[in-house]
Design a protein around this motif. Structure first.
Motif, PDB file in Angstrom:
ATOM      1  N   UNK A 172      21.790  -0.917   7.695  1.00 14.63           N
ATOM      2  CA  UNK A 172      20.532  -1.430   7.150  1.00 14.63           C
ATOM      3  C   UNK A 172      20.793  -2.690   6.347  1.00 14.63           C
ATOM      4  N   UNK A 173      19.749  -3.465   6.102  1.00 17.94           N
ATOM      5  CA  UNK A 173      19.914  -4.675   5.304  1.00 17.94           C
ATOM      6  C   UNK A 173      20.193  -4.322   3.845  1.00 17.94           C
ATOM      7  N   UNK A 174      20.930  -5.177   3.144  1.00 13.87           N
ATOM      8  CA  UNK A 174      21.265  -4.909   1.737  1.00 13.87           C
ATOM      9  C   UNK A 174      20.011  -4.725   0.882  1.00 13.87           C
ATOM     10  N   UNK A 175      20.073  -3.718   0.020  1.00 17.13           N
ATOM     11  CA  UNK A 175      18.982  -3.486  -0.907  1.00 17.13           C
ATOM     12  C   UNK A 175      17.818  -2.698  -0.366  1.00 17.13           C
ATOM     13  N   UNK A 176      17.909  -2.211   0.862  1.00 17.86           N
ATOM     14  CA  UNK A 176      16.795  -1.467   1.445  1.00 17.86           C
ATOM     15  C   UNK A 176      16.718  -0.053   0.871  1.00 17.86           C
ATOM     16  N   UNK A 177      15.567   0.592   1.097  1.00 16.49           N
ATOM     17  CA  UNK A 177      15.403   1.969   0.645  1.00 16.49           C
ATOM     18  C   UNK A 177      16.374   2.898   1.363  1.00 16.49           C
ATOM     19  N   UNK A 178      16.706   2.580   2.614  1.00 13.11           N
ATOM     20  CA  UNK A 178      17.670   3.400   3.348  1.00 13.11           C
ATOM     21  C   UNK A 178      19.052   3.305   2.716  1.00 13.11           C
ATOM     22  N   UNK A 179      19.447   2.108   2.291  1.00 13.55           N
ATOM     23  CA  UNK A 179      20.743   1.977   1.621  1.00 13.55           C
ATOM     24  C   UNK A 179      20.773   2.818   0.349  1.00 13.55           C
ATOM     25  N   UNK A 180      19.720   2.740  -0.432  1.00 12.36           N
ATOM     26  CA  UNK A 180      19.671   3.523  -1.678  1.00 12.36           C
ATOM     27  C   UNK A 180      19.771   5.015  -1.387  1.00 12.36           C
ATOM     28  N   UNK A 181      19.038   5.462  -0.376  1.00 19.85           N
ATOM     29  CA  UNK A 181      19.051   6.885  -0.039  1.00 19.85           C
ATOM     30  C   UNK A 181      20.422   7.312   0.472  1.00 19.85           C
ATOM     31  N   UNK A 182      21.022   6.473   1.317  1.00 18.47           N
ATOM     32  CA  UNK A 182      22.327   6.811   1.896  1.00 18.47           C
ATOM     33  C   UNK A 182      23.392   6.936   0.805  1.00 18.47           C
ATOM     34  N   UNK A 183      23.380   6.024  -0.136  1.00 19.28           N
ATOM     35  CA  UNK A 183      24.379   6.062  -1.213  1.00 19.28           C
ATOM     36  C   UNK A 183      24.117   7.240  -2.152  1.00 19.28           C
ATOM     37  N   UNK A 184      22.853   7.509  -2.429  1.00 14.73           N
ATOM     38  CA  UNK A 184      22.521   8.628  -3.310  1.00 14.73           C
ATOM     39  C   UNK A 184      22.924   9.964  -2.703  1.00 14.73           C
ATOM     40  N   UNK A 185      22.783  10.077  -1.388  1.00 11.61           N
ATOM     41  CA  UNK A 185      23.111  11.334  -0.707  1.00 11.61           C
ATOM     42  C   UNK A 185      24.574  11.452  -0.306  1.00 11.61           C
ATOM     43  N   UNK A 186      25.342  10.376  -0.477  1.00 12.22           N
ATOM     44  CA  UNK A 186      26.770  10.436  -0.163  1.00 12.22           C
ATOM     45  C   UNK A 186      27.087  10.301   1.309  1.00 12.22           C
ATOM     46  N   UNK A 187      26.350   9.430   2.028  1.00 10.73           N
ATOM     47  CA  UNK A 187      26.643   9.199   3.441  1.00 10.73           C
ATOM     48  C   UNK A 187      28.090   8.745   3.626  1.00 10.73           C
ATOM     49  N   UNK A 188      28.625   9.007   4.797  1.00  8.84           N
ATOM     50  CA  UNK A 188      30.007   8.661   5.108  1.00  8.84           C
ATOM     51  C   UNK A 188      30.260   7.164   4.957  1.00  8.84           C
ATOM     52  N   UNK A 189      29.341   6.345   5.466  1.00  5.06           N
ATOM     53  CA  UNK A 189      29.474   4.887   5.389  1.00  5.06           C
ATOM     54  C   UNK A 189      28.089   4.262   5.316  1.00  5.06           C
ATOM     55  N   UNK A 190      28.029   3.072   4.742  1.00  4.47           N
ATOM     56  CA  UNK A 190      26.832   2.242   4.796  1.00  4.47           C
ATOM     57  C   UNK A 190      27.274   0.850   5.237  1.00  4.47           C
ATOM     58  N   UNK A 191      26.721   0.383   6.358  1.00  6.21           N
ATOM     59  CA  UNK A 191      27.054  -0.940   6.887  1.00  6.21           C
ATOM     60  C   UNK A 191      25.851  -1.861   6.718  1.00  6.21           C
ATOM     61  N   UNK A 192      26.124  -3.071   6.295  1.00  9.45           N
ATOM     62  CA  UNK A 192      25.052  -4.016   5.990  1.00  9.45           C
ATOM     63  C   UNK A 192      24.669  -4.858   7.198  1.00  9.45           C
TER      64      UNK A 192
END
Length: 563
Positions: A172-192
């Motif tokens: 997802x693009x940096x700063x999106x709601x999906x990025x926030x959710x992924x980091x809060x939930x402890x996703x394996x990786x987040x790619x920008x």
């Protein structure tokens, strides 16, 4: 240049004039510099990051190669890409073209809210050994969010929330709601993603390359193919020798002269390239009453089946060409139809084709005179859908609607002007009769995208084409809403649309919402139909009754009778 043009004299002259003008005005350099005045002078300069993304990715492949190694070591058997449009079509192309390398998971792509389609993907994998890639540029797109909700909830119930999170990746693009959710939930990786790249131009960015890494694609080789094409299409290359400029000039000049049905033909090994090209071309050029309507997977016919609105593009795989396809295209060329032939030496040359067609589409947009980077009518459909789903959340029901005609197993909806109200079969036939020379017929089916249904629709479209000499399109909803839907609503008003909806044999609940997947699909169909009517398109909706098989048979009989 691996680009062979067989064009009638008038189109050849128009292309030569266009290429000469591009050379004289230095337009290739202006394109690479992001000169918005080349298009409409609006915000086009903000959306040219795709020009250098292959080079940028090659400069540091480490994050992607580390992901590939991690996925392999983790022993995932399957991966599911949850996305729509630009987030799903390149991953699907890679999965269909390359498959999974040894030791890497098989990639499945979910880009439909049809409950049977969602269930089919869930049943095809073992959840506990599946990696999920949630892909959304904005991070707020409805479909990937409810896909993630459904699978994350199911997996959490099976293995616990913390372990489930380790089986999810976000792109997802940096700063999106999906990025926030992924980091809060402890996703394996987040790619920008890259903010300066729109969804349909994002194939060579992480939206395409993360799924490529997951299946073990040789990303260096793939991206080198793309970068080699980028250099061949560079700002200092003479326009007549620039493969992207020449292709774009043919597309744009053809559209301006009425050859606006770009018929895509691809060798079997790269057949899914057409679906990716459909979105790129339709969503980029189809607006302000102008544009190019791509025609993908229409069975090849005899030369006399086609009108003078066609331009054929044949992407041929040198080491995997189909002799029958070769012969059919040669027959069209010999009969005087305009044919572009592009020969690829191997499947990895698809990387180069992605860049060539991106640049060509941007060129065509300039020739036609539109902004190739926005999608206003896709947004209109989303707004209409959101209004309906919000109403369902409040009331527990979608608004009532009344058909203007009924058959034994079908109900018809839409503006009934000029159509019989007491004869459903006659109304369908009269609707299709609205299509004249230079028009196209689009069959838009909201149901499971199965091979059997695709074959049935292809058989129908071929009969329409052969009988009426009209271009035909097939779209599976809601998948096409993020693709060809832009051209259907915003492009030339030359489409005659037959939307087909059906009841769901078994629905699926969206865990965090009151609505179901079936309700979302129904809202998407109705919302899109509303926008088609607002744009004064010729549209008819046929709803198949509880007996879907009988309803389908009634519909087919009506179509065949109209021919």
């Amino acid at each position: 240049m691996d680009l062979d043009l067989a064009l009638p004299t008038d189109l050849r002259n128009a292309v030569d004039e266009t290429v000469a003008a591009w050379e004289e005005k230095g337009n290739a350099r202006r394109l690479w510099e992001g000169d918005a005045a080349l298009w409409t002078g609006e915000d086009e300069a903000k959306w040219t990051g795709w020009l250098t993304v292959a080079r940028d990715q090659l400069a540091d492949l480490t994050p992607l190669t580390e992901l590939a190694a991690d996925v392999r070591e983790a022993g995932f058997t399957d991966a599911v890409l949850l996305g729509m449009g630009g987030s799903s079509l390149c991953p699907e192309l890679l999965a269909e073209t390359f498959g999974a390398a040894e030791g890497h998971p098989v990639l499945h792509v979910l880009d439909s809210t049809d409950p049977a389609q969602v269930r089919a993907v869930a049943d095809a994998v073992t959840l506990a050994t599946t990696l999920f890639v949630v892909s959304s540029k904005s991070g707020s797109t409805l479909e990937p969010n409810i896909f993630e909700d459904y699978f994350f909830t199911r997996l959490s119930e099976e293995i616990g929330k913390d372990r489930a999170a380790r089986q999810f990746i976000a792109v997802t693009d940096p700063g999106s709601a999906l990025e926030d959710k992924a980091r809060a939930n402890g996703f394996r990786e987040v790619f920008a993603g890259v903010p300066s790249i729109g969804g349909r131009y994002s194939a060579l960015s992480n939206f395409g390359m993360v799924p490529g890494a997951v299946i073990g694609l040789d990303l260096g080789r793939f991206l080198q193919s793309a970068q080699a094409m980028a250099e061949a299409c560079g700002p200092d290359v003479p326009a007549a020798e620039n493969p992207g400029v020449v292709l774009g000039a043919v597309m744009g000049a053809g559209a301006n002269r009425g050859r606006d049905k770009l018929t895509l033909v691809a060798s079997p090994g790269i057949a899914d390239l057409g679906a990716w090209l459909e979105q790129l071309v339709a969503e980029s050029t189809g607006k302000q009453g102008k544009g190019i309507v791509p025609v993908d997977r229409e069975p090849l016919g005899a030369p006399e089946a086609y009108g003078e609105d066609r331009l054929f593009a044949y992407v041929r795989l040198a080491d995997g060409a189909d002799p029958e396809q070769d012969a059919a295209v040669a027959t069209l060329r010999d009969a005087g139809h305009p044919v572009i032939t592009i020969t690829l030496k191997d499947v990895y040359a698809v990387g180069g084709e992605i860049f060539r067609w991106e640049l060509a589409t941007a060129v065509a947009g300039a020739v036609i005179g539109i902004d190739p980077f926005n999608q206003p009518d896709v947004e209109a459909s989303k707004v209409a859908t959101r209004k309906l789903t919000e109403e369902y959340e409040e009331s527990g029901a979608l608004p009532e609607e009344t058909p203007f005609a009924r058959g034994e197993n079908v109900a018809l909806y839409g503006k009934a002007d000029g159509l019989p109200h007491d004869d459903a079969t006659g109304a369908i036939a009269a609707h299709l009769a609205r299509a004249g020379a230079g028009d196209y017929v689009a069959l838009l089916f909201y149901g499971p995208r199965t091979e059997a249904r695709q074959d049935e629709l292809n058989e129908l479209r071929a009969r329409i084409r052969d009988a009426r000499h009209l271009a035909t399109c097939v779209g599976f909803g809601p998948r096409f809403l993020h693709s060809t839907g832009q051209a259907y609503k915003g492009g030339p008003n030359s489409g005659v649309f037959l939307q087909v909806t059906q009841d769901d044999a078994e629905d699926l609940q969206v865990p965090s919402a009151r609505y179901t997947f079936g309700v979302v699909k129904a809202a998407q169909a109705r919302g899109d139909f509303t926008v088609l009517e607002e744009r004064e398109r010729r549209a008819l909706r046929v709803h198949l009754g509880p007996d879907v098989r009988a309803g389908w048979k009634e519909l087919v009989t009506a179509i065949e009778g109209s021919l």
